[in-house]
Motif scaffolding. Sequence first.
Motif, PDB file in Angstrom:
ATOM      1  N   VAL A 176     -14.263  -0.337 -35.484  1.00  0.00           N
ATOM      2  CA  VAL A 176     -14.590  -0.819 -36.827  1.00  0.00           C
ATOM      3  C   VAL A 176     -14.882  -2.304 -36.696  1.00  0.00           C
ATOM      4  O   VAL A 176     -14.615  -2.912 -35.661  1.00  0.00           O
ATOM      5  CB  VAL A 176     -13.432  -0.573 -37.826  1.00  0.00           C
ATOM      6  N   THR A 177     -15.440  -2.906 -37.717  1.00  0.00           N
ATOM      7  CA  THR A 177     -15.751  -4.327 -37.633  1.00  0.00           C
ATOM      8  C   THR A 177     -14.464  -5.149 -37.678  1.00  0.00           C
ATOM      9  O   THR A 177     -13.419  -4.647 -38.117  1.00  0.00           O
ATOM     10  CB  THR A 177     -16.663  -4.768 -38.790  1.00  0.00           C
TER      11      THR A 177
ATOM     12  N   CYS B 206     -13.529  -7.218 -39.703  1.00  0.00           N
ATOM     13  CA  CYS B 206     -13.042  -7.279 -41.088  1.00  0.00           C
ATOM     14  C   CYS B 206     -12.740  -5.892 -41.654  1.00  0.00           C
ATOM     15  O   CYS B 206     -12.571  -5.740 -42.865  1.00  0.00           O
ATOM     16  CB  CYS B 206     -14.053  -7.995 -41.969  1.00  0.00           C
TER      17      CYS B 206
ATOM     18  N   LYS C 167     -14.540  -3.029 -41.798  1.00  0.00           N
ATOM     19  CA  LYS C 167     -15.576  -2.146 -42.349  1.00  0.00           C
ATOM     20  C   LYS C 167     -15.877  -1.038 -41.341  1.00  0.00           C
ATOM     21  O   LYS C 167     -15.805  -1.247 -40.127  1.00  0.00           O
ATOM     22  CB  LYS C 167     -16.861  -2.928 -42.643  1.00  0.00           C
ATOM     23  N   GLN C 168     -16.197   0.151 -41.825  1.00  0.00           N
ATOM     24  CA  GLN C 168     -16.651   1.218 -40.948  1.00  0.00           C
ATOM     25  C   GLN C 168     -18.173   1.113 -40.787  1.00  0.00           C
ATOM     26  O   GLN C 168     -18.834   0.406 -41.540  1.00  0.00           O
ATOM     27  CB  GLN C 168     -16.258   2.585 -41.524  1.00  0.00           C
ATOM     28  N   ARG C 169     -18.714   1.828 -39.802  1.00  0.00           N
ATOM     29  CA  ARG C 169     -20.154   1.823 -39.578  1.00  0.00           C
ATOM     30  C   ARG C 169     -20.672   3.261 -39.582  1.00  0.00           C
ATOM     31  O   ARG C 169     -20.048   4.148 -39.012  1.00  0.00           O
ATOM     32  CB  ARG C 169     -20.502   1.186 -38.233  1.00  0.00           C
TER      33      ARG C 169
ATOM     34  N   ASN D  37     -25.485   2.335 -37.770  1.00  0.00           N
ATOM     35  CA  ASN D  37     -24.942   0.986 -37.601  1.00  0.00           C
ATOM     36  C   ASN D  37     -24.948   0.182 -38.891  1.00  0.00           C
ATOM     37  O   ASN D  37     -25.045  -1.043 -38.894  1.00  0.00           O
ATOM     38  CB  ASN D  37     -25.706   0.216 -36.517  1.00  0.00           C
TER      39      ASN D  37
ATOM     40  N   GLU E 121     -22.852  -1.098 -42.089  1.00  0.00           N
ATOM     41  CA  GLU E 121     -21.455  -1.311 -42.468  1.00  0.00           C
ATOM     42  C   GLU E 121     -21.161  -0.673 -43.829  1.00  0.00           C
ATOM     43  O   GLU E 121     -21.984  -0.729 -44.743  1.00  0.00           O
ATOM     44  CB  GLU E 121     -21.133  -2.802 -42.516  1.00  0.00           C
TER      45      GLU E 121
ATOM     46  N   ALA F 297     -18.159  -0.526 -46.810  1.00  0.00           N
ATOM     47  CA  ALA F 297     -16.932  -1.107 -47.360  1.00  0.00           C
ATOM     48  C   ALA F 297     -16.064  -0.011 -47.979  1.00  0.00           C
ATOM     49  O   ALA F 297     -16.530   1.087 -48.283  1.00  0.00           O
ATOM     50  CB  ALA F 297     -17.286  -2.164 -48.407  1.00  0.00           C
TER      51      ALA F 297
ATOM     52  N   ARG G 237     -15.652   6.255 -37.623  1.00  0.00           N
ATOM     53  CA  ARG G 237     -15.866   6.665 -39.015  1.00  0.00           C
ATOM     54  C   ARG G 237     -14.715   7.545 -39.473  1.00  0.00           C
ATOM     55  O   ARG G 237     -14.322   8.481 -38.764  1.00  0.00           O
ATOM     56  CB  ARG G 237     -17.169   7.451 -39.162  1.00  0.00           C
TER      57      ARG G 237
ATOM     58  N   GLN H 123      -8.649  -2.328 -41.220  1.00  0.00           N
ATOM     59  CA  GLN H 123      -9.179  -1.649 -42.405  1.00  0.00           C
ATOM     60  C   GLN H 123      -8.301  -1.904 -43.625  1.00  0.00           C
ATOM     61  O   GLN H 123      -8.802  -2.137 -44.724  1.00  0.00           O
ATOM     62  CB  GLN H 123      -9.281  -0.146 -42.138  1.00  0.00           C
TER      63      GLN H 123
ATOM     64  N   GLN I 207      -8.724  -5.686 -44.493  1.00  0.00           N
ATOM     65  CA  GLN I 207     -10.101  -6.138 -44.676  1.00  0.00           C
ATOM     66  C   GLN I 207     -10.279  -7.605 -44.281  1.00  0.00           C
ATOM     67  O   GLN I 207     -11.093  -8.334 -44.849  1.00  0.00           O
ATOM     68  CB  GLN I 207     -10.555  -5.921 -46.125  1.00  0.00           C
TER      69      GLN I 207
END
Length: 571
Positions: A137-138, A140, A142-144, A148, A150, A152, A199, A262, A265
């Motif tokens: 995940v990013t 911060c 976020k999922q992708r 690719n 992002e 929220a 994901r 997650q 955030q």
Amino acid sequence: TWEAAKAKAREAEVKATEAEAKAKESEAVPLRGNTEALASEAVAKAREANARAKEAEAKAKEAVKKASGEAVKPSQPAQKTGGEAAKPSEVVEDVPANDNEIDKDSKEAAVVAGPPVEHDETDEGNDGEDKTIAMKVTPCGKQRTSHNVEVAPAKWGITPRQLKDVVLHRYGGSFKIDPHMNARAFVADHVKQDYTDGRGIAVWCNNDAPKPVEVMISHCWDEPMGTFFRNVLTVTEQRCDVGVFVCFLSLYQGTPIEINAQVTQGKPGIHEGCFAEALGSVSLLGGQMIVVSNDTMLKDGLYSRLWCAWEVYCAHTSRVDIAMHPLQSSEAHLFGEKGRAGFSSKGGRCGNPNEPPNKDEQAIRAAVDRLGEAGWDVIDEKIREASGISSWGYVDGERWRMGCTSVELLLEALSEDAVSMDLLSLKSNGFGLRGAEALAAALKNNASLTELHLNNNHVRDEGAKALASALAVNRRLVRLGLQENHFGDEGAKVLASALEANTALKYLYLCGNEIGDEGAKALASALKVNTTLMELHLFKNEIGDEGTKALENVELEKRSSGQDFNVYLPY
């Protein structure tokens, strides 16, 4: 291998650092004698060193990127869906297909996902060495998507249809999973094993168009999964395309660092994390929080779980509509043995109560402390207000708008006496014969229900026959409403036969149907035998003079004998 690639990356990084230092040193060479030759030489050396530094840095980044891609599936080469070898930076994940909801690309045997994200955080291993974590995940949280893009938390919703088709059917068919498996075991044995590309199940299901969250489910992880899925579908099935936030399906169940990213955030306060963002979407869309408890909470209460208490407090202060689930939402289910008056959320825990407070618990307690000395009292008062149910044994199915499956699930619980309630209203749910048959099965066994309202459900004559079979043996039901259900004389005749055997029913509402003289005469005949019915409502039917006379005569006879009986006819 990952270790070899990581070593190369570190070596390249060292070279890049050395080259950069040399470049800076070259740039700092004094211009002796201020000659043009010396100046040109120093500038040339600086440029050359800077070029070497950039080249080394690029090689380091490429090595890390390649190593990260290999770390995901080191034991097997990645393959694209058509058999073509995937690029080193791509990860292939086998996923279950779903013909009803998943986007077209996801119906293939595999889905190509983007590379994991390299994050600065470190995880200290058992040997004390700092290890760089490859985040899926990013940073911060976020999922992708597989494209690719992002996503929220406000779009981590899963629809009830997907919940049923993807989750339940994916794991052995509807309710075939171990009914005693709790959420922790479900996540460990199924979710973590099958969804590994960064994901959550919700984003996986809606890869091309992530679903905005409109309903948030507040629950704990100790409930049996069979009961939990049944309870959620009971109140959401009719809204089959609404986005529902269920934490273990919405969050990607990765490493502790990925989960924490997650949850927070990337922000310092728990009031700004993923749950707050999802709740903001619920508020914006005029949605609802549904509180789902279970029988494992009867001793301590659902609000002994600090996350549940915090979620309901946040929803209430945000003026989000909060609904207690119609099943398993007694005072004990929510507040435990101490009841509403004696409970305090201050003693609540997150995670394993036998272990020290985890990060979530520490964050929630810090947020409550910022409310001042009376912070916990404020939380408790808001929870009591949000849970202010006037009748613990009441289900308003008209509000929930249940479909056939939901009715069957609800009544399955009733028939097994898994729940106890006095009044059930399923007005205007349109469940027809199928729902009527499920109701009949429940009524034959249930010993708690005293009032049942089934207005406008299109049960027709066949449905009336099913209900009549239960009415003949039920000894608990006192009030039954069957208005506007499109049955005529045949339905009235079987209900009349049931009345001859029934000794509990006192109020029967048959208004707005298609009953004629034959049905009315059958009811009048049955009332000569039945001695417990006190009111029979027949407004807006097709009863003529002959049927009216028969009913008026039986009413007169009953009153003459001292019985309290009234029949309301379509004058």
